[in-house]
Design a protein around this motif. Structure first.
Motif, PDB file in Angstrom:
ATOM      1  N   LYS A   1      40.161  26.186  38.757  1.00  0.00           N
ATOM      2  CA  LYS A   1      40.228  25.815  37.328  1.00  0.00           C
ATOM      3  C   LYS A   1      39.419  24.546  37.071  1.00  0.00           C
ATOM      4  O   LYS A   1      39.930  23.522  36.615  1.00  0.00           O
TER       5      LYS A   1
ATOM      6  N   SER B   1      49.376  31.417  30.843  1.00  0.00           N
ATOM      7  CA  SER B   1      50.498  32.359  30.757  1.00  0.00           C
ATOM      8  C   SER B   1      51.875  31.708  30.685  1.00  0.00           C
ATOM      9  O   SER B   1      52.846  32.361  30.317  1.00  0.00           O
TER      10      SER B   1
ATOM     11  N   ILE C   1      40.222  34.302  31.053  1.00  0.00           N
ATOM     12  CA  ILE C   1      41.581  34.470  31.561  1.00  0.00           C
ATOM     13  C   ILE C   1      42.511  34.435  30.351  1.00  0.00           C
ATOM     14  O   ILE C   1      42.423  33.513  29.522  1.00  0.00           O
TER      15      ILE C   1
ATOM     16  N   ILE D   1      51.864  38.739  35.422  1.00  0.00           N
ATOM     17  CA  ILE D   1      52.553  40.021  35.654  1.00  0.00           C
ATOM     18  C   ILE D   1      53.612  39.839  36.745  1.00  0.00           C
ATOM     19  O   ILE D   1      53.354  39.185  37.755  1.00  0.00           O
TER      20      ILE D   1
ATOM     21  N   ILE E   1      46.155  40.141  37.577  1.00  0.00           N
ATOM     22  CA  ILE E   1      46.322  39.150  38.652  1.00  0.00           C
ATOM     23  C   ILE E   1      47.807  39.108  39.011  1.00  0.00           C
ATOM     24  O   ILE E   1      48.642  38.774  38.160  1.00  0.00           O
ATOM     25  N   VAL E   2      48.143  39.455  40.248  1.00  0.00           N
ATOM     26  CA  VAL E   2      49.552  39.478  40.668  1.00  0.00           C
ATOM     27  C   VAL E   2      49.695  38.663  41.949  1.00  0.00           C
ATOM     28  O   VAL E   2      48.976  38.896  42.920  1.00  0.00           O
TER      29      VAL E   2
ATOM     30  N   TYR F   1      53.087  39.052  47.300  1.00  0.00           N
ATOM     31  CA  TYR F   1      53.134  38.378  48.608  1.00  0.00           C
ATOM     32  C   TYR F   1      54.542  37.930  49.010  1.00  0.00           C
ATOM     33  O   TYR F   1      54.790  37.672  50.178  1.00  0.00           O
TER      34      TYR F   1
HETATM   35  O1  O7E Z   1      52.997  34.213  38.955  1.00  0.00           O
HETATM   36  P1  O7E Z   1      52.309  34.816  40.106  1.00  0.00           P
HETATM   37  O2  O7E Z   1      52.926  34.464  41.419  1.00  0.00           O
HETATM   38  O3  O7E Z   1      52.032  36.278  39.949  1.00  0.00           O
HETATM   39  O4  O7E Z   1      50.864  34.110  40.217  1.00  0.00           O
HETATM   40  C1  O7E Z   1      49.996  34.040  39.143  1.00  0.00           C
HETATM   41  C2  O7E Z   1      48.688  33.431  39.580  1.00  0.00           C
HETATM   42  O5  O7E Z   1      47.848  33.313  38.448  1.00  0.00           O
HETATM   43  C3  O7E Z   1      48.804  32.029  40.167  1.00  0.00           C
HETATM   44  O6  O7E Z   1      47.762  31.892  41.127  1.00  0.00           O
HETATM   45  C4  O7E Z   1      48.539  31.122  38.992  1.00  0.00           C
HETATM   46  O7  O7E Z   1      47.978  29.903  39.389  1.00  0.00           O
HETATM   47  C5  O7E Z   1      47.527  31.952  38.216  1.00  0.00           C
HETATM   48  N1  O7E Z   1      47.507  31.732  36.761  1.00  0.00           N
HETATM   49  C6  O7E Z   1      48.631  31.854  36.012  1.00  0.00           C
HETATM   50  O8  O7E Z   1      49.710  32.191  36.507  1.00  0.00           O
HETATM   51  N2  O7E Z   1      48.576  31.598  34.664  1.00  0.00           N
HETATM   52  C7  O7E Z   1      47.432  31.264  34.036  1.00  0.00           C
HETATM   53  O9  O7E Z   1      47.441  31.079  32.837  1.00  0.00           O
HETATM   54  C8  O7E Z   1      46.254  31.181  34.781  1.00  0.00           C
HETATM   55  C9  O7E Z   1      46.300  31.482  36.129  1.00  0.00           C
HETATM   56  C10 O7E Z   1      45.073  31.636  36.808  1.00  0.00           C
HETATM   57  O10 O7E Z   1      44.947  32.283  37.813  1.00  0.00           O
HETATM   58  O11 O7E Z   1      44.014  31.118  36.234  1.00  0.00           O
HETATM   59  C11 O7E Z   1      42.823  31.499  36.694  1.00  0.00           C
HETATM   60  C12 O7E Z   1      42.734  32.982  36.854  1.00  0.00           C
END
Ligand code: O7E
Length: 211
Positions: A60, A115, A144, A170, A188-189, A194
């Motif tokens: 980021k 998110s 994103i 998600i 993106i999960v 994991y």
């Molecule tokens: O909640 P999880 O475990 O499914 O992980 C979500 C991943 O997406 C984690 O790596 C987090 O840093 C990333 N992420 C978000 O959760 N929300 C965002 O708004 C943005 C990201 C992100 O990956 O930004 C760049 C793609």
């Protein structure tokens, strides 16, 4: 195509390799960032690249144009295929990242709206829409946008047209793959795969939402 992107936020090289081995057949790419790179070093990128999947660098990036370019150059030299940059730093910083990515034959994605609940304080609404418009003007490959807010993804899609949308949130954060998959280009999960008792099975289940 809606890809399945694993957010591999484990803390050690051993865990990363173990999860990648179990899940790689069901994935389209792997995203890593500070949690893993600070634990295992940047060389983990080269090791993960051996699974044959594109690797997305999630640092980021949020700095001045020159620093953004220097960071991006390291990222692509390390074997990544794409980089994620923040958009709130403005068009000169974003352009610097986009150009560095394209010079290296890679892609650059811009965070438009995040998110988590706190994103609603600064990084949503009109600001997110302005960032999405700016990402298009800067020739980014996509944005994103939050799987936790499908209505916002729909709004941001109107702004960016055919550019890609990669969506985190998600599973663990409450977003539904079923509700969002047909609106986006990449799911993106992280934890829901994991941290699952059987990561291979979890990855397979999410991969069923690919289209
Ligand atoms: O909640 P999880 O475990 O499914 O992980 C979500 C991943 O997406 C984690 O790596 C987090 O840093 C990333 N992420 C978000 O959760 N929300 C965002 O708004 C943005 C990201 C992100 O990956 O930004 C760049 C793609």
């Amino acid at each position: 195509m809606t890809d399945l992107i694993l957010a591999l936020d484990v803390l050690t090289r051993e865990e990363a390799i173990e999860i990648a081995e179990k899940t790689a057949p069901c994935l389209d790419s792997i995203k890593i960032g500070y949690p893993l790179v600070l634990g295992a070093g940047l060389s983990i990128a080269g090791e993960l690249a051996e699974f044959g999947l594109p690797l997305i660098a999630d640092f980021k990036v949020a700095d001045i144009p020159n620093t953004n370019r220097l960071i991006a150059e390291h990222v692509f030299e390390a074997g990544f295929s794409a980089i994620i940059t923040q958009g709130f730093t403005g068009s000169d910083s974003v352009t610097s990242c986009v150009e560095a990515a394209h010079d290296a034959g890679g892609e650059c994605y811009v965070v438009a709206e995040m998110s988590h609940p706190g994103a609603l304080e600064f990084l949503s609404g009109e600001n997110a829409e302005k960032i999405a418009g700016m990402a298009v003007k800067c020739n980014a490959d996509g944005i994103i946008a939050p799987a936790t807010r499908p209505d916002r993804v729909r709004k941001l899609r109107e702004i960016i047209g055919s550019k890609k949308i990669l969506s985190p949130g998600i599973g663990a954060q409450g977003g539904s793959a079923k509700d969002i998959a047909n609106m986006i280009d990449g799911m993106i999960v992280g934890r829901s795969i994991y941290q699952a008792e059987d990561p291979a099975k979890a990855a397979r289940e999410y991969s069923e939402f690919r289209r």
